[in-house]
Design an enzyme around this catalytic site. Structure first.
Site, mmCIF file in Angstrom:
data_model
loop_
_atom_site.group_PDB
_atom_site.id
_atom_site.type_symbol
_atom_site.label_atom_id
_atom_site.label_comp_id
_atom_site.label_asym_id
_atom_site.label_seq_id
_atom_site.Cartn_x
_atom_site.Cartn_y
_atom_site.Cartn_z
ATOM 1 N N ASP A 157 0.806 -1.228 0.000
ATOM 2 C CA ASP A 157 0.000 0.000 0.000
ATOM 3 C C ASP A 157 0.839 1.278 0.000
ATOM 4 O OD1 ASP A 157 -2.218 -1.697 0.119
ATOM 5 O OD2 ASP A 157 -2.217 -1.675 2.313
ATOM 6 N N LYS A 162 1.866 2.172 -5.051
ATOM 7 C CA LYS A 162 2.429 1.619 -6.304
ATOM 8 C C LYS A 162 1.501 1.898 -7.488
ATOM 9 C CE LYS A 162 2.413 -2.443 -4.390
ATOM 10 N NZ LYS A 162 2.104 -2.082 -2.989
ATOM 11 N N ALA A 217 -3.997 -7.966 -3.772
ATOM 12 C CA ALA A 217 -3.507 -6.617 -4.080
ATOM 13 C C ALA A 217 -4.686 -5.665 -4.242
ATOM 14 C CB ALA A 217 -2.692 -6.651 -5.371
ATOM 15 N N GLY A 218 -4.475 -4.429 -3.848
ATOM 16 C CA GLY A 218 -5.490 -3.394 -4.058
ATOM 17 C C GLY A 218 -4.771 -2.104 -4.395
ATOM 18 N N HIS A 219 -4.811 -1.737 -5.655
ATOM 19 C CA HIS A 219 -4.105 -0.533 -6.104
ATOM 20 C C HIS A 219 -5.137 0.518 -6.494
ATOM 21 C CE1 HIS A 219 -0.393 -3.210 -7.216
ATOM 22 N NE2 HIS A 219 -0.758 -3.311 -5.953
ATOM 23 N N ARG A 258 0.998 -30.018 -6.240
ATOM 24 C CA ARG A 258 0.620 -30.383 -7.621
ATOM 25 C C ARG A 258 -0.841 -30.804 -7.765
ATOM 26 N NH1 ARG A 258 6.379 -32.542 -7.002
ATOM 27 N NH2 ARG A 258 5.258 -33.139 -5.153
ATOM 28 N N GLN A 277 2.093 -5.996 -3.248
ATOM 29 C CA GLN A 277 2.535 -6.059 -1.845
ATOM 30 C C GLN A 277 3.830 -5.245 -1.667
ATOM 31 O OE1 GLN A 277 1.585 -9.400 -3.362
ATOM 32 N NE2 GLN A 277 -0.429 -8.660 -2.827
ATOM 33 N N THR A 328 -8.543 -3.581 -0.167
ATOM 34 C CA THR A 328 -9.111 -4.895 -0.482
ATOM 35 C C THR A 328 -10.105 -5.330 0.584
ATOM 36 O OG1 THR A 328 -7.099 -5.516 -1.647
ATOM 37 C CG2 THR A 328 -8.510 -7.326 -0.955
ATOM 38 N N PRO A 343 -8.766 -1.102 9.041
ATOM 39 C CA PRO A 343 -7.893 0.038 9.343
ATOM 40 C C PRO A 343 -6.435 -0.410 9.242
ATOM 41 C CG PRO A 343 -9.316 -0.504 11.220
ATOM 42 C CD PRO A 343 -9.582 -1.521 10.159
ATOM 43 N N ARG A 344 -5.618 0.389 8.590
ATOM 44 C CA ARG A 344 -4.196 0.036 8.494
ATOM 45 C C ARG A 344 -3.477 0.504 9.751
ATOM 46 N NH1 ARG A 344 -3.824 2.388 2.349
ATOM 47 N NH2 ARG A 344 -4.678 0.575 1.286
ATOM 48 N N LYS A 362 3.000 10.279 -0.212
ATOM 49 C CA LYS A 362 2.148 10.615 0.938
ATOM 50 C C LYS A 362 2.780 11.479 2.033
ATOM 51 C CE LYS A 362 -1.534 7.994 1.478
ATOM 52 N NZ LYS A 362 -2.532 6.912 1.646
HETATM 53 P P1 GDP Z 1 -0.731 0.327 -3.519
HETATM 54 O O1 GDP Z 1 -1.358 -0.936 -3.067
HETATM 55 O O2 GDP Z 1 0.726 0.399 -3.270
HETATM 56 O O3 GDP Z 1 -1.070 0.673 -4.933
HETATM 57 O O4 GDP Z 1 -1.377 1.481 -2.611
HETATM 58 P P2 GDP Z 1 -2.949 1.657 -2.249
HETATM 59 O O5 GDP Z 1 -3.651 2.098 -3.468
HETATM 60 O O6 GDP Z 1 -3.446 0.448 -1.542
HETATM 61 O O7 GDP Z 1 -2.862 2.780 -1.152
HETATM 62 C C1 GDP Z 1 -2.328 4.036 -1.447
HETATM 63 C C2 GDP Z 1 -3.424 5.095 -1.247
HETATM 64 O O8 GDP Z 1 -2.820 6.377 -1.182
HETATM 65 C C3 GDP Z 1 -4.414 5.177 -2.383
HETATM 66 O O9 GDP Z 1 -5.664 5.523 -1.873
HETATM 67 C C4 GDP Z 1 -3.862 6.291 -3.285
HETATM 68 O O10 GDP Z 1 -4.883 6.967 -3.986
HETATM 69 C C5 GDP Z 1 -3.243 7.215 -2.258
HETATM 70 N N1 GDP Z 1 -2.018 7.936 -2.673
HETATM 71 C C6 GDP Z 1 -1.006 7.517 -3.475
HETATM 72 N N2 GDP Z 1 -0.003 8.412 -3.497
HETATM 73 C C7 GDP Z 1 -0.393 9.430 -2.699
HETATM 74 C C8 GDP Z 1 0.235 10.658 -2.270
HETATM 75 O O11 GDP Z 1 1.356 10.980 -2.626
HETATM 76 N N3 GDP Z 1 -0.488 11.440 -1.411
HETATM 77 C C9 GDP Z 1 -1.731 11.112 -0.972
HETATM 78 N N4 GDP Z 1 -2.343 11.929 -0.129
HETATM 79 N N5 GDP Z 1 -2.334 9.959 -1.342
HETATM 80 C C10 GDP Z 1 -1.668 9.137 -2.181
HETATM 81 P P1 IMO Z 2 -0.906 -4.217 -2.299
HETATM 82 O O1 IMO Z 2 -0.469 -4.748 -3.631
HETATM 83 C C1 IMO Z 2 -0.967 -4.618 2.046
HETATM 84 C C2 IMO Z 2 -0.956 -8.694 3.651
HETATM 85 C C3 IMO Z 2 -2.192 -9.134 4.413
HETATM 86 C C4 IMO Z 2 -1.578 -10.079 5.423
HETATM 87 C C5 IMO Z 2 -0.469 -10.751 4.612
HETATM 88 C C6 IMO Z 2 -0.862 -12.099 4.038
HETATM 89 O O2 IMO Z 2 -2.191 -3.495 -2.321
HETATM 90 O O3 IMO Z 2 0.198 -3.453 -1.651
HETATM 91 P P2 IMO Z 2 -2.458 -12.772 2.009
HETATM 92 O O4 IMO Z 2 -3.920 -12.522 1.803
HETATM 93 O O5 IMO Z 2 -1.593 -12.232 0.944
HETATM 94 O O6 IMO Z 2 -2.157 -14.216 2.303
HETATM 95 O O7 IMO Z 2 -2.111 -11.984 3.379
HETATM 96 O O8 IMO Z 2 -0.158 -9.855 3.549
HETATM 97 N N1 IMO Z 2 -1.207 -8.181 2.275
HETATM 98 C C7 IMO Z 2 -1.159 -6.888 1.938
HETATM 99 N N2 IMO Z 2 -0.977 -5.791 2.696
HETATM 100 N N3 IMO Z 2 -1.093 -4.496 0.703
HETATM 101 C C8 IMO Z 2 -1.234 -5.588 -0.078
HETATM 102 O O9 IMO Z 2 -1.212 -5.535 -1.417
HETATM 103 C C9 IMO Z 2 -1.320 -6.853 0.547
HETATM 104 N N4 IMO Z 2 -1.490 -8.117 0.100
HETATM 105 C C10 IMO Z 2 -1.406 -8.912 1.162
HETATM 106 O O10 IMO Z 2 -2.845 -8.042 5.018
HETATM 107 O O11 IMO Z 2 -0.966 -9.353 6.453
HETATM 108 MG MG MG Z 3 -2.871 -1.608 -1.821
#
Ligand code: GDP
Ligand code: IMO
Ligand code: MG
Length: 382
Positions: free
Chosen positions: A12, A15, A38-40, A140, A201, A275, A279-280, A306
């Site tokens: 998070d 990326k 993953a949640g981007h 397998r 991740q 995802t 709360p983080r 950020k």
């Molecule tokens: P990822 O999993 O690494 O792609 O990150 P996430 O999307 O899960 O979490 C990043 C969050 O921060 C998202 O809601 C983005 O829209 C937001 N974000 C990314 N870069 C910035 C930044 O530079 N500033 C702020 N305020 N938010 C950002």
């Molecule tokens: P992105 O790509 C943050 C964490 C889970 C848990 C551990 C194992 O958005 O950065 P899993 O379901 O993969 O077996 O869980 O990894 N986790 C993440 N934390 N961002 C992610 O992806 C994650 N994908 C898995 O919360 O601690």
């Molecule tokens: Mg994410």
């Protein structure tokens, strides 16, 4: 030039936003690891979309889900439907490797069962069935996309999977239905032009280089990129990190703030899982951890995200060491040494400059990009 975008903390880091920005200068966006865990989060034409499986491209990119990615067809179809409203031709630009391993309800059920069994020591997974799919694959007995093209083979393999795992319910018809919606997109494409590899991740969640057992189950390090995509390519690594640290799920977190400051960061940064909505956990930036991740990932260019979230804080903490040398499998009860600096009002202020200098001095590397907001325009080269 090919690029790889990877997270340097516990996921998070932002990326997706960085991939979106860089996608403009690359033809292909390729996923090589992870799965729907993953949640981007990105904004396409102002509309928020969370990418779980579809690579985070824009209107012209070709998108490839490489074989290292674990696929859940229901989640993939939902995502394609959402993205089609923005990019009507998205499906034609998407390619899925026939070698992707398929997550079935069996693995999601196993994921929940293992977590229950672990009790207080549970990992806090996303519940997406990631670990069990990898372990079934090692045994397998996992399903691959290519199994789904022949219904007889698929049903036979599904039967064995269910029997071995002790899963009773039928899922076969639903899975086939879901797969059929994208079956024509299964193709290993001929790739030419610049490629952007979208990491998932973060380094600290890598199963072999991270905080095991509190990790995910597919590799997150860029050296997995060729293996997980089947593409032989040179590339530059862009390591993305937040100006603070977050973590979802359990596991060591030396700089965690279980107080009002942690709550304030969570609120200001909107730090809730994309995802799972959880709360983080939030804490100060951890320089020994960051230095380790930079080394493991062979990062060429650093992207900080950020820092704007910390605007207006009176003081900012920076972890500049521990009470013992950094050891990735021994972080549980480490005491972090925090140095406090004066907070900043905005990212043009000298106080923010001091923060950046302190980091660069410790990690002995320049930060090349600063992201200062969620939209793709809000990033600048230093
Ligand atoms: P990822 O999993 O690494 O792609 O990150 P996430 O999307 O899960 O979490 C990043 C969050 O921060 C998202 O809601 C983005 O829209 C937001 N974000 C990314 N870069 C910035 C930044 O530079 N500033 C702020 N305020 N938010 C950002
Ligand atoms: P992105 O790509 C943050 C964490 C889970 C848990 C551990 C194992 O958005 O950065 P899993 O379901 O993969 O077996 O869980 O990894 N986790 C993440 N934390 N961002 C992610 O992806 C994650 N994908 C898995 O919360 O601690
Ligand atoms: Mg994410």
């Amino acid at each position: 030039m090919n690029s790889a975008i990877v997270g340097l903390q516990w996921g998070d880091e932002g990326k997706g936003k960085v991939v979106q920005k860089f996608s403009r200068s690359h033809e292909w966006i390729v996923r090589f690891s992870g799965g729907p865990n993953a949640g981007h989060t990105v904004y396409h034409n102002g509309k928020k979309v969370v990418h779980h499986l579809v690579p985070t491209g824009t209107d012209k990119n070709k998108l490839f889900i490489g074989r290292g990615t674990l696929v859940n067809f229901d989640i993939l179809n939902d995502e394609i439907a959402k993205l089609s409203e923005i990019y009507p031709d998205i499906k034609e630009r998407l390619f899925i490797s026939e070698w992707c391993r398929v997550i079935t309800p069996v693995e999601r059920w196993q994921d929940a069962e293992i977590e229950k069994l672990k009790g207080a020591k549970s990992v806090g997974t996303t519940g997406m069935g990631i670990g069990p799919t990898i372990s079934n694959d090692a045994n397998r007995i996992a399903l691959h996309v290519f199994d789904l093209f022949d219904e007889r083979i698929f049903r036979e393999k599904a039967k064995l999977l269910k029997k071995f795992c002790g899963y009773q319910k039928d899922f076969e018809d639903d899975l086939l239905k879901s797969f059929n919606k994208v079956r024509e997109r299964v193709e290993d494409p001929k790739i030419s032009g610049d490629i952007l590899f979208e990491g998932t991740q973060g380094i600290m969640l890598d199963p072999m280089y991270g905080t095991y057992p509190y990790v995910t189950s597919t590799p997150t390090i860029p050296s997995y990129l060729s293996y997980g995509s089947g593409i032989k390519a040179g590339y530059e690594v862009f390591g993305v990190f937040k100006a603070y640290v977050t973590r979802v799920g359990a596991g060591p977190f030396p700089t965690e703030l279980n107080d009002d400051t942690g709550d304030a960061i969570r609120k200001s940064g909107g730090e809730f899982g994309s995802t799972t909505g959880r709360p983080r956990r939030c804490g100060w930036i951890d320089l020994p951890q960051l230095k380790y991740a930079i080394e493991i990932s062979n990062t060429d260019h650093l992207v900080m995200t950020k820092a704007d979230v910390l605007n207006g804080f009176d003081k900012i903490g920076v972890c500049v060491g521990y009470d013992r040398p950094f050891c990735v499998h021994d972080l549980e009860d480490v005491n972090a040494e925090i140095e406090y600096i004066k907070g900043w009002k905005n990212l043009e202020s000298s106080e923010f400059g001091d923060f950046v200098s302190l980091i660069e001095k410790y990690i002995q590397k320049r930060i090349d990009y600063i992201s200062f907001g969620p939209s793709e325009e809000e990033i600048k080269v230093r």
